[in-house]
Motif scaffolding. Sequence first.
Motif, PDB file in Angstrom:
ATOM      1  N   ARG A 241      33.969   6.459 -10.406  1.00 30.57           N
ATOM      2  CA  ARG A 241      32.666   6.074  -9.832  1.00 30.57           C
ATOM      3  C   ARG A 241      31.895   7.308  -9.377  1.00 30.57           C
ATOM      4  NH1 ARG A 241      29.608   6.490  -6.027  1.00 30.57           N
ATOM      5  NH2 ARG A 241      31.200   7.842  -5.140  1.00 30.57           N
ATOM      6  N   TYR A 242      30.615   7.324  -9.641  1.00 31.91           N
ATOM      7  CA  TYR A 242      29.749   8.411  -9.171  1.00 31.91           C
ATOM      8  C   TYR A 242      28.358   7.819  -8.999  1.00 31.91           C
ATOM      9  CZ  TYR A 242      27.686   8.412 -13.788  1.00 31.91           C
ATOM     10  OH  TYR A 242      27.030   8.006 -14.928  1.00 31.91           O
ATOM     11  N   SER A 243      27.490   8.554  -8.351  1.00 30.30           N
ATOM     12  CA  SER A 243      26.115   8.068  -8.180  1.00 30.30           C
ATOM     13  C   SER A 243      25.340   8.321  -9.455  1.00 30.30           C
ATOM     14  CB  SER A 243      25.449   8.772  -6.998  1.00 30.30           C
ATOM     15  OG  SER A 243      26.073   8.351  -5.811  1.00 30.30           O
TER      16      SER A 243
ATOM     17  N   ARG B 284      22.259   8.517 -11.625  1.00 29.94           N
ATOM     18  CA  ARG B 284      20.805   8.693 -11.431  1.00 29.94           C
ATOM     19  C   ARG B 284      20.084   8.896 -12.749  1.00 29.94           C
ATOM     20  NH1 ARG B 284      23.061  11.842  -7.177  1.00 29.94           N
ATOM     21  NH2 ARG B 284      22.980  10.734  -5.179  1.00 29.94           N
TER      22      ARG B 284
ATOM     23  N   ASN C 206      13.342   6.829  -3.105  1.00 26.53           N
ATOM     24  CA  ASN C 206      13.096   8.266  -3.257  1.00 26.53           C
ATOM     25  C   ASN C 206      13.128   8.734  -4.717  1.00 26.53           C
ATOM     26  OD1 ASN C 206      15.864   7.847  -3.479  1.00 26.53           O
ATOM     27  ND2 ASN C 206      16.440   9.766  -2.518  1.00 26.53           N
ATOM     28  N   ARG C 207      13.516   7.864  -5.660  1.00 29.99           N
ATOM     29  CA  ARG C 207      13.558   8.265  -7.065  1.00 29.99           C
ATOM     30  C   ARG C 207      13.020   7.153  -7.964  1.00 29.99           C
ATOM     31  NH1 ARG C 207      17.637  12.503  -8.059  1.00 29.99           N
ATOM     32  NH2 ARG C 207      18.370  13.165  -6.021  1.00 29.99           N
TER      33      ARG C 207
ATOM     34  N   PHE D 181      15.250   4.973 -10.793  1.00 32.89           N
ATOM     35  CA  PHE D 181      15.789   3.677 -10.409  1.00 32.89           C
ATOM     36  C   PHE D 181      15.122   2.516 -11.146  1.00 32.89           C
ATOM     37  CE2 PHE D 181      17.107   5.812  -6.202  1.00 32.89           C
ATOM     38  CZ  PHE D 181      18.315   6.212  -6.751  1.00 32.89           C
TER      39      PHE D 181
ATOM     40  N   CYS E  84      24.147   3.286  -8.007  1.00 34.81           N
ATOM     41  CA  CYS E  84      23.783   4.281  -6.995  1.00 34.81           C
ATOM     42  C   CYS E  84      23.383   3.560  -5.713  1.00 34.81           C
ATOM     43  CB  CYS E  84      22.628   5.167  -7.472  1.00 34.81           C
ATOM     44  SG  CYS E  84      22.353   6.592  -6.378  1.00 34.81           S
ATOM     45  N   TRP E  85      24.015   3.989  -4.623  1.00 33.15           N
ATOM     46  CA  TRP E  85      23.595   3.505  -3.310  1.00 33.15           C
ATOM     47  C   TRP E  85      22.202   4.064  -3.027  1.00 33.15           C
ATOM     48  CZ3 TRP E  85      26.468   1.175   0.798  1.00 33.15           C
ATOM     49  CH2 TRP E  85      27.818   0.919   0.513  1.00 33.15           C
ATOM     50  N   ILE E  86      21.349   3.268  -2.395  1.00 39.95           N
ATOM     51  CA  ILE E  86      20.031   3.775  -2.000  1.00 39.95           C
ATOM     52  C   ILE E  86      19.763   3.393  -0.541  1.00 39.95           C
ATOM     53  CG2 ILE E  86      17.564   3.886  -2.509  1.00 39.95           C
ATOM     54  CD1 ILE E  86      18.204   2.640  -5.263  1.00 39.95           C
ATOM     55  N   GLY E  87      19.753   4.437   0.294  1.00 46.88           N
ATOM     56  CA  GLY E  87      19.366   4.239   1.700  1.00 46.88           C
ATOM     57  C   GLY E  87      17.952   4.729   1.957  1.00 46.88           C
ATOM     58  N   SER E  88      17.432   5.495   1.005  1.00 46.66           N
ATOM     59  CA  SER E  88      16.067   6.026   1.154  1.00 46.66           C
ATOM     60  C   SER E  88      15.074   5.035   0.563  1.00 46.66           C
ATOM     61  CB  SER E  88      15.933   7.360   0.417  1.00 46.66           C
ATOM     62  OG  SER E  88      16.835   8.281   0.946  1.00 46.66           O
TER      63      SER E  88
ATOM     64  N   GLU F 223      20.943  -2.042   2.579  1.00 49.87           N
ATOM     65  CA  GLU F 223      20.944  -1.022   1.521  1.00 49.87           C
ATOM     66  C   GLU F 223      20.412  -1.624   0.227  1.00 49.87           C
ATOM     67  OE1 GLU F 223      22.056   2.444   3.145  1.00 49.87           O
ATOM     68  OE2 GLU F 223      22.277   2.374   0.981  1.00 49.87           O
TER      69      GLU F 223
ATOM     70  N   ARG G 261      34.457  16.747  -3.108  1.00 52.25           N
ATOM     71  CA  ARG G 261      35.016  16.200  -1.874  1.00 52.25           C
ATOM     72  C   ARG G 261      35.901  17.208  -1.143  1.00 52.25           C
ATOM     73  NH1 ARG G 261      31.851  12.899  -3.373  1.00 52.25           N
ATOM     74  NH2 ARG G 261      32.095  10.620  -3.375  1.00 52.25           N
TER      75      ARG G 261
HETATM   76  C1  LIG Z   1      25.002   4.802   2.495  1.00 52.80           C
HETATM   77  C2  LIG Z   1      24.567   5.655   1.333  1.00 52.80           C
HETATM   78  C3  LIG Z   1      23.211   5.877   1.092  1.00 52.80           C
HETATM   79  C4  LIG Z   1      22.787   6.627  -0.014  1.00 52.80           C
HETATM   80  N1  LIG Z   1      21.454   6.761  -0.285  1.00 52.80           N
HETATM   81  C5  LIG Z   1      21.054   7.407  -1.399  1.00 52.80           C
HETATM   82  C6  LIG Z   1      19.671   7.459  -1.759  1.00 52.80           C
HETATM   83  O1  LIG Z   1      18.806   6.948  -1.068  1.00 52.80           O
HETATM   84  N2  LIG Z   1      19.323   8.093  -2.919  1.00 52.80           N
HETATM   85  C7  LIG Z   1      20.261   8.659  -3.731  1.00 52.80           C
HETATM   86  O2  LIG Z   1      19.887   9.206  -4.774  1.00 52.80           O
HETATM   87  N3  LIG Z   1      21.592   8.631  -3.419  1.00 52.80           N
HETATM   88  C8  LIG Z   1      22.002   8.018  -2.284  1.00 52.80           C
HETATM   89  N4  LIG Z   1      23.350   7.935  -1.976  1.00 52.80           N
HETATM   90  C9  LIG Z   1      24.343   8.556  -2.853  1.00 52.80           C
HETATM   91  C10 LIG Z   1      25.010   9.771  -2.209  1.00 52.80           C
HETATM   92  O3  LIG Z   1      24.112  10.867  -2.210  1.00 52.80           O
HETATM   93  C11 LIG Z   1      26.295  10.085  -2.992  1.00 52.80           C
HETATM   94  O4  LIG Z   1      27.184   8.996  -2.864  1.00 52.80           O
HETATM   95  C12 LIG Z   1      27.002  11.348  -2.515  1.00 52.80           C
HETATM   96  O5  LIG Z   1      26.199  12.489  -2.749  1.00 52.80           O
HETATM   97  C13 LIG Z   1      28.341  11.554  -3.236  1.00 52.80           C
HETATM   98  O6  LIG Z   1      28.143  11.616  -4.632  1.00 52.80           O
HETATM   99  P1  LIG Z   1      28.845  10.578  -5.629  1.00 52.80           P
HETATM  100  O7  LIG Z   1      28.441   9.192  -5.201  1.00 52.80           O
HETATM  101  O8  LIG Z   1      28.293  10.935  -6.994  1.00 52.80           O
HETATM  102  O9  LIG Z   1      30.318  10.776  -5.548  1.00 52.80           O
HETATM  103  C14 LIG Z   1      23.774   7.210  -0.877  1.00 52.80           C
HETATM  104  C15 LIG Z   1      25.136   6.980  -0.621  1.00 52.80           C
HETATM  105  C16 LIG Z   1      25.526   6.207   0.446  1.00 52.80           C
HETATM  106  C17 LIG Z   1      27.010   5.922   0.639  1.00 52.80           C
END
Ligand SMILES: Cc1cc2nc3c(=O)[nH]c(=O)nc-3n(C[C@H](O)[C@H](O)[C@H](O)COP(=O)(O)O)c2cc1C
Length: 170
Positions: A10-12, A14, A64-65, A69, A116-120, A140, A156
Amino acid sequence: MVLLDIIRKRYSCRSYQQRPVEQEKLDQLFEAARLAPSAKNTQDWRFVVATDEQVKRQLATVTNRPDVFEKAGAIIAACSNSDYIMTCGQPIGPIDIAIALEHIALQATELGLGTCWIGSFETQKVRTILAIPDDIEIIELMTVGYPADTPKQPNREPVEKIVCYDKWKF
Ligand SMILES: Cc1cc2nc3c(=O)[nH]c(=O)nc-3n(C[C@H](O)[C@H](O)[C@H](O)COP(=O)(O)O)c2cc1C
């Protein structure tokens, strides 16, 4: 795949292919979410799933993207209707949602989907776009879709830096 392999994979994501996610795969994601643990088993999570192109575009615009997205097959708004605070002082809403969302992310990985998680994001605008009532917390967003990139190695800390036994030794 064994669970640790899925977790490692798993990775974010984008970068997405502009391609819908099949309903049966979405169903599997929400089965994984449904089975997540929650404090007192309240299950006070609600998921609004944007798959319509126009709704996704509107939602992406308030993140933010936007350009990245909007291409995802789905954008999930994970909401909580709980304001319960546990004895330890922590709210259950964001914690329960986080567990359920990570179930979704791991199940998606197993299905070859990126997330991808998005909090922004701008909460009030998401509320308006998705018609989410004022008394519901939008915790979220999460994108789900077919990746157009390749998985990245997680960056990590080593385990020795984050774990100690029996007493605080950091
Ligand atoms: C609670 C939370 C909020 C996040 N919000 C954003 C976001 O708004 N935009 C984004 O591009 N990535 C977001 N991320 C992704 C993190 O930047 C990412 O999980 C972190 O850099 C580790 O990278 P990986 O997920 O590729 O392992 C978020 C992750 C978490 C857990």
